[in-house]
Design an enzyme around this catalytic site. Structure first.
Site, PDB file in Angstrom:
ATOM      1  N   LYS A  23       0.844  -1.203   0.000  1.00 14.71           N
ATOM      2  CA  LYS A  23       0.000   0.000   0.000  1.00 14.71           C
ATOM      3  C   LYS A  23       0.871   1.242   0.000  1.00 14.71           C
ATOM      4  O   LYS A  23       0.590   2.204  -0.704  1.00 14.71           O
ATOM      5  CB  LYS A  23      -0.895  -0.028   1.246  1.00 14.71           C
ATOM      6  CG  LYS A  23      -1.441   1.326   1.673  1.00 14.71           C
ATOM      7  CD  LYS A  23      -2.222   1.216   2.972  1.00 14.71           C
ATOM      8  CE  LYS A  23      -2.532   2.559   3.611  1.00 14.71           C
ATOM      9  NZ  LYS A  23      -1.395   3.225   4.243  1.00 14.71           N
ATOM     10  N   ASN A  24       1.932   1.219   0.806  1.00 17.48           N
ATOM     11  CA  ASN A  24       2.719   2.446   0.969  1.00 17.48           C
ATOM     12  C   ASN A  24       3.784   2.632  -0.106  1.00 17.48           C
ATOM     13  O   ASN A  24       4.598   3.554  -0.007  1.00 17.48           O
ATOM     14  CB  ASN A  24       3.314   2.501   2.381  1.00 17.48           C
ATOM     15  CG  ASN A  24       2.205   2.703   3.404  1.00 17.48           C
ATOM     16  OD1 ASN A  24       1.094   3.113   3.053  1.00 17.48           O
ATOM     17  ND2 ASN A  24       2.480   2.410   4.666  1.00 17.48           N
ATOM     18  N   ARG A  93      -3.091  10.260   2.284  1.00 15.38           N
ATOM     19  CA  ARG A  93      -1.948  11.160   2.440  1.00 15.38           C
ATOM     20  C   ARG A  93      -1.280  11.482   1.101  1.00 15.38           C
ATOM     21  O   ARG A  93      -0.201  12.070   1.071  1.00 15.38           O
ATOM     22  CB  ARG A  93      -0.886  10.484   3.335  1.00 15.38           C
ATOM     23  CG  ARG A  93      -1.373  10.012   4.666  1.00 15.38           C
ATOM     24  CD  ARG A  93      -1.326  11.044   5.740  1.00 15.38           C
ATOM     25  NE  ARG A  93      -0.029  11.632   5.957  1.00 15.38           N
ATOM     26  CZ  ARG A  93       0.157  12.774   6.606  1.00 15.38           C
ATOM     27  NH1 ARG A  93      -0.872  13.462   7.060  1.00 15.38           N
ATOM     28  NH2 ARG A  93       1.365  13.255   6.802  1.00 15.38           N
ATOM     29  N   ASP A 117      -5.162   8.050   8.295  1.00 17.12           N
ATOM     30  CA  ASP A 117      -5.741   7.633   9.569  1.00 17.12           C
ATOM     31  C   ASP A 117      -5.586   8.693  10.642  1.00 17.12           C
ATOM     32  O   ASP A 117      -4.652   9.487  10.620  1.00 17.12           O
ATOM     33  CB  ASP A 117      -5.036   6.372  10.049  1.00 17.12           C
ATOM     34  CG  ASP A 117      -5.432   5.187   9.215  1.00 17.12           C
ATOM     35  OD1 ASP A 117      -6.634   5.015   9.002  1.00 17.12           O
ATOM     36  OD2 ASP A 117      -4.537   4.457   8.781  1.00 17.12           O
ATOM     37  N   ASP A 304       3.715   0.202  11.953  1.00 18.66           N
ATOM     38  CA  ASP A 304       2.536  -0.468  11.389  1.00 18.66           C
ATOM     39  C   ASP A 304       2.442  -1.945  11.797  1.00 18.66           C
ATOM     40  O   ASP A 304       1.445  -2.598  11.516  1.00 18.66           O
ATOM     41  CB  ASP A 304       2.555  -0.328   9.865  1.00 18.66           C
ATOM     42  CG  ASP A 304       2.612   1.125   9.458  1.00 18.66           C
ATOM     43  OD1 ASP A 304       1.665   1.852   9.758  1.00 18.66           O
ATOM     44  OD2 ASP A 304       3.625   1.543   8.883  1.00 18.66           O
ATOM     45  N   VAL A 326       6.730   6.599  16.879  1.00 21.39           N
ATOM     46  CA  VAL A 326       6.593   7.307  15.597  1.00 21.39           C
ATOM     47  C   VAL A 326       5.357   8.203  15.580  1.00 21.39           C
ATOM     48  O   VAL A 326       5.426   9.368  15.187  1.00 21.39           O
ATOM     49  CB  VAL A 326       6.568   6.315  14.416  1.00 21.39           C
ATOM     50  CG1 VAL A 326       6.413   7.057  13.095  1.00 21.39           C
ATOM     51  CG2 VAL A 326       7.829   5.460  14.416  1.00 21.39           C
TER      52      VAL A 326
HETATM   53  N1  EPU Z   1       6.014  14.418  10.471  1.00 15.48           N
HETATM   54  C1  EPU Z   1       6.064  15.770  10.781  1.00 15.48           C
HETATM   55  N2  EPU Z   1       5.989  16.668   9.753  1.00 15.48           N
HETATM   56  C2  EPU Z   1       5.872  16.288   8.445  1.00 15.48           C
HETATM   57  C3  EPU Z   1       5.814  14.908   8.145  1.00 15.48           C
HETATM   58  C4  EPU Z   1       5.884  13.995   9.192  1.00 15.48           C
HETATM   59  O1  EPU Z   1       6.187  16.138  11.959  1.00 15.48           O
HETATM   60  O2  EPU Z   1       5.803  17.147   7.560  1.00 15.48           O
HETATM   61  C5  EPU Z   1       6.068  13.430  11.574  1.00 15.48           C
HETATM   62  C6  EPU Z   1       4.763  12.640  11.698  1.00 15.48           C
HETATM   63  O3  EPU Z   1       3.815  13.362  12.458  1.00 15.48           O
HETATM   64  C7  EPU Z   1       5.218  11.364  12.381  1.00 15.48           C
HETATM   65  C8  EPU Z   1       6.609  11.165  11.825  1.00 15.48           C
HETATM   66  O4  EPU Z   1       7.023  12.429  11.284  1.00 15.48           O
HETATM   67  O5  EPU Z   1       5.291  11.554  13.757  1.00 15.48           O
HETATM   68  C9  EPU Z   1       6.715  10.116  10.744  1.00 15.48           C
HETATM   69  O6  EPU Z   1       5.802  10.383   9.725  1.00 15.48           O
HETATM   70  P1  EPU Z   1       6.089  10.000   8.211  1.00 15.48           P
HETATM   71  O7  EPU Z   1       6.119  11.243   7.405  1.00 15.48           O
HETATM   72  O8  EPU Z   1       7.271   9.087   8.161  1.00 15.48           O
HETATM   73  O9  EPU Z   1       4.791   9.194   7.861  1.00 15.48           O
HETATM   74  P2  EPU Z   1       3.951   9.236   6.531  1.00 15.48           P
HETATM   75  O10 EPU Z   1       4.834   9.378   5.361  1.00 15.48           O
HETATM   76  O11 EPU Z   1       2.813  10.170   6.678  1.00 15.48           O
HETATM   77  C10 EPU Z   1       4.085   6.688   6.009  1.00 15.48           C
HETATM   78  C11 EPU Z   1       3.075   5.605   5.868  1.00 15.48           C
HETATM   79  C12 EPU Z   1       2.552   5.209   7.244  1.00 15.48           C
HETATM   80  C13 EPU Z   1       3.732   4.725   8.073  1.00 15.48           C
HETATM   81  C14 EPU Z   1       4.783   5.840   8.155  1.00 15.48           C
HETATM   82  C15 EPU Z   1       6.028   5.438   8.914  1.00 15.48           C
HETATM   83  C16 EPU Z   1       2.138   6.105   3.735  1.00 15.48           C
HETATM   84  C17 EPU Z   1       0.958   6.540   2.942  1.00 15.48           C
HETATM   85  N3  EPU Z   1       1.972   6.068   5.045  1.00 15.48           N
HETATM   86  O12 EPU Z   1       3.374   7.782   6.570  1.00 15.48           O
HETATM   87  O13 EPU Z   1       1.650   4.152   7.058  1.00 15.48           O
HETATM   88  O14 EPU Z   1       3.300   4.386   9.348  1.00 15.48           O
HETATM   89  O15 EPU Z   1       5.170   6.255   6.828  1.00 15.48           O
HETATM   90  O16 EPU Z   1       6.628   4.327   8.308  1.00 15.48           O
HETATM   91  O17 EPU Z   1       3.173   5.762   3.180  1.00 15.48           O
HETATM   92  C18 EPU Z   1      -0.233   2.856   7.462  1.00 15.48           C
HETATM   93  O18 EPU Z   1       0.037   2.259   6.412  1.00 15.48           O
HETATM   94  O19 EPU Z   1      -1.104   2.468   8.273  1.00 15.48           O
HETATM   95  C19 EPU Z   1       0.504   4.077   7.784  1.00 15.48           C
HETATM   96  C20 EPU Z   1       0.098   4.962   8.694  1.00 15.48           C
END
Ligand code: EPU
Length: 440
Positions: A23-24, A93, A117, A304, A326
């Site tokens: 998915k990601n 996202r 989420d 996850d 995280v």
């Molecule tokens: N963060 C910030 N500012 C930003 C971006 C992120 O403070 O501009 C913080 C977030 O709040 C969090 C941390 O950085 O505390 C990590 O967030 P990250 O950006 O790595 O997460 P993401 O890219 O939004 C993806 C996956 C998530 C997965 C995380 C960590 C996708 C669509 N989602 O999220 O997947 O948990 O990386 O590996 O790729 C899921 O599949 O259930 C899911 C939530």
């Protein structure tokens, strides 16, 4: 009326599950396709809501998208709009990742507020700060982000935390920006590397250096490319856990061992046994010991995997600890597991060694699970995608029927879960029920 999944436990789950592309990664590859000057083809795509949503967004921008079973071809040549329609607000996202590609192709962009989420505050400041450094003007409105750039240029960007999404945003912007981008503090999750390799296939000049550094030299154009997605490591772990929590044995096909290394080592420490081949991983256990686990960025234990592991802890005799580092609010599924009879206490102090990212937050970051308590089926409402899977695991190991609503979260990210669980022997059915008043 709403959809519910009704689960009747049948004892040990056994058999094979084949996972598809993750998915990601799939959605990011679809977005990257916008950067080419010819069509890109992504195969091994999962049949999930996030793919439907992302394809609809690409079509709304004017891209021609052809979907044939598990293969999706994106033709960016017909892209004509700079605006992701507001109706996609809050769905996932992905829109924020479209900013860079839209700025490159049309010089301006509007993307609605990102969704996903509800697992704590999910800011987008790393994305917007990086894009501004590369020359974009960004205006955040109530509805979303307006951006403009006549010329994006390379920059030195240091992420305050190795964010998956922000790393992907920078990669997909820097590849066509003028000059060199040095990205420090970047994410190295397998899905991010997979995207970087796809961009390289499209003609991008990306170097990976030690210590979370990427160096990207912008090129004038990229061509389309093809990629067969690698298996989803979140699903793979979740189904291995389904075997373990019910005292059975599940063999997962299609996700390589290297993507599961920390999951395998953690479960091994608890007493699980494995048979690992080039194409499959299966797990079983005579008895599982409790454990203390903290979530982390790759190659640590991923966030996850946290909720399926906590579901498994409920059935391991003794005290286990899970510390989430995280996300700010990723234990919203705990009250429902407790309603089923689990004994889980939440704490907002760090019960682990990694720095606590959300000091002062009132939401819990740690749980202690007293394992071994029998679970009883009941009615539960899914709070988020990964919490929802934990409910299915708990339901499969409980006594009596569990009715799970809010399953649209699961449909967004799991490839044919009902079919997979049915193959493993679980009695699980999708039915229509009256809407429950509120989440557990
Ligand atoms: N963060 C910030 N500012 C930003 C971006 C992120 O403070 O501009 C913080 C977030 O709040 C969090 C941390 O950085 O505390 C990590 O967030 P990250 O950006 O790595 O997460 P993401 O890219 O939004 C993806 C996956 C998530 C997965 C995380 C960590 C996708 C669509 N989602 O999220 O997947 O948990 O990386 O590996 O790729 C899921 O599949 O259930 C899911 C939530």
């Amino acid at each position: 009326m709403t959809t519910a999944w009704v689960v009747n436990p049948v004892g040990p789950l056994r058999g094979d599950v084949a996972v598809r592309g993750s998915k990601n990664a799939v959605t990011k590859h679809l977005v990257a396709s916008m950067l080419g000057n010819s069509p890109s083809t992504i195969s091994n795509c999962p049949d999930i809501g996030d793919v439907d949503i992302t394809i609809s967004m690409l079509e709304a921008l004017g891209c021609e998208v052809d979907r044939n079973d598990t293969t999706v071809t994106v033709n960016p040549g017909t892209l004509h709009s700079s605006r992701v329609p507001i109706r996609f607000s809050g769905m996932n996202r992905i829109p924020i990742l479209m900013l860079g590609p839209l700025l490159h192709s049309v010089g301006e962009a509007f993307v609605p507020l990102v969704g996903g989420d509800d697992i704590g505050s999910r800011p987008i400041d790393f994305h917007t700060d990086a894009l501004k450094k590369m020359g974009a003007e960004i205006n955040i409105t109530e509805e979303g982000l307006e951006a403009k750039a006549s010329n994006l240029r390379g920059a030195h960007i240091e992420l305050p935390y190795p964010s998956v999404g922000a790393t992907e945003s920078v990669l997909m912007t820097a590849v066509l920006a003028q000059g060199r981008t040095v990205l420090d503090g970047a994410a190295t999750e397998p899905e991010v590397i997979e995207l970087a390799l796809f961009l390289q296939r499209m003609g991008a000049r990306i170097e990976m250096r030690p210590n979370r550094r990427y160096i990207i030299d912008g090129v004038d154009e990229l061509s389309g490319a093809s990629h067969h997605l690698k298996g989803d490591r979140i699903e793979a772990f979740s189904y291995l856990t389904a075997g373990l929590i019910t005292g059975g044995e599940v063999r997962v096909q299609g996700c390589s061992q290297d993507r599961l290394v920390t999951a395998i080592s953690t479960l091994s420490r608890m007493g699980a046994r494995f048979e690992i081949t080039d194409s499959s991983v299966s797990a079983w256990a005579d008895k599982l010991e409790p454990a203390a686990v903290e979530t982390d960025t790759h190659p640590g234990f991923m966030t996850d995997w946290q909720s399926p592991m906590v579901a498994l802890f409920t059935q391991c005799e003794g005290l286990s600890v899970m510390y989430e580092t995280v996300y700010e609010n990723r234990f919203t599924y705990v009250p429902a597991l407790n309603k089923m009879g689990a004994q889980i206490e939440t704490y907002n102090t760090a019960l682990g060694s990694i720095d606590q990212r959300f000091v002062g937050s009132s939401t819990p970051c740690s749980v202690i699970v007293r394992g071994g308590a029998p679970l009883q089926g009941t009615d539960v409402v899914v709070p988020d995608i990964r919490g929802g899977f934990a409910y299915v695991l708990a339901a499969a190991s409980a006594e009596g029927t569990t009715t799970i609503t809010g399953t649209h979260h699961l449909d967004r990210g799991y490839n044919r879960p009902i079919e997979n669980f049915t193959e493993l022997g679980l009695d699980i059915k999708r039915i229509e029920v009256p809407k429950p008043p509120e989440a557990d």
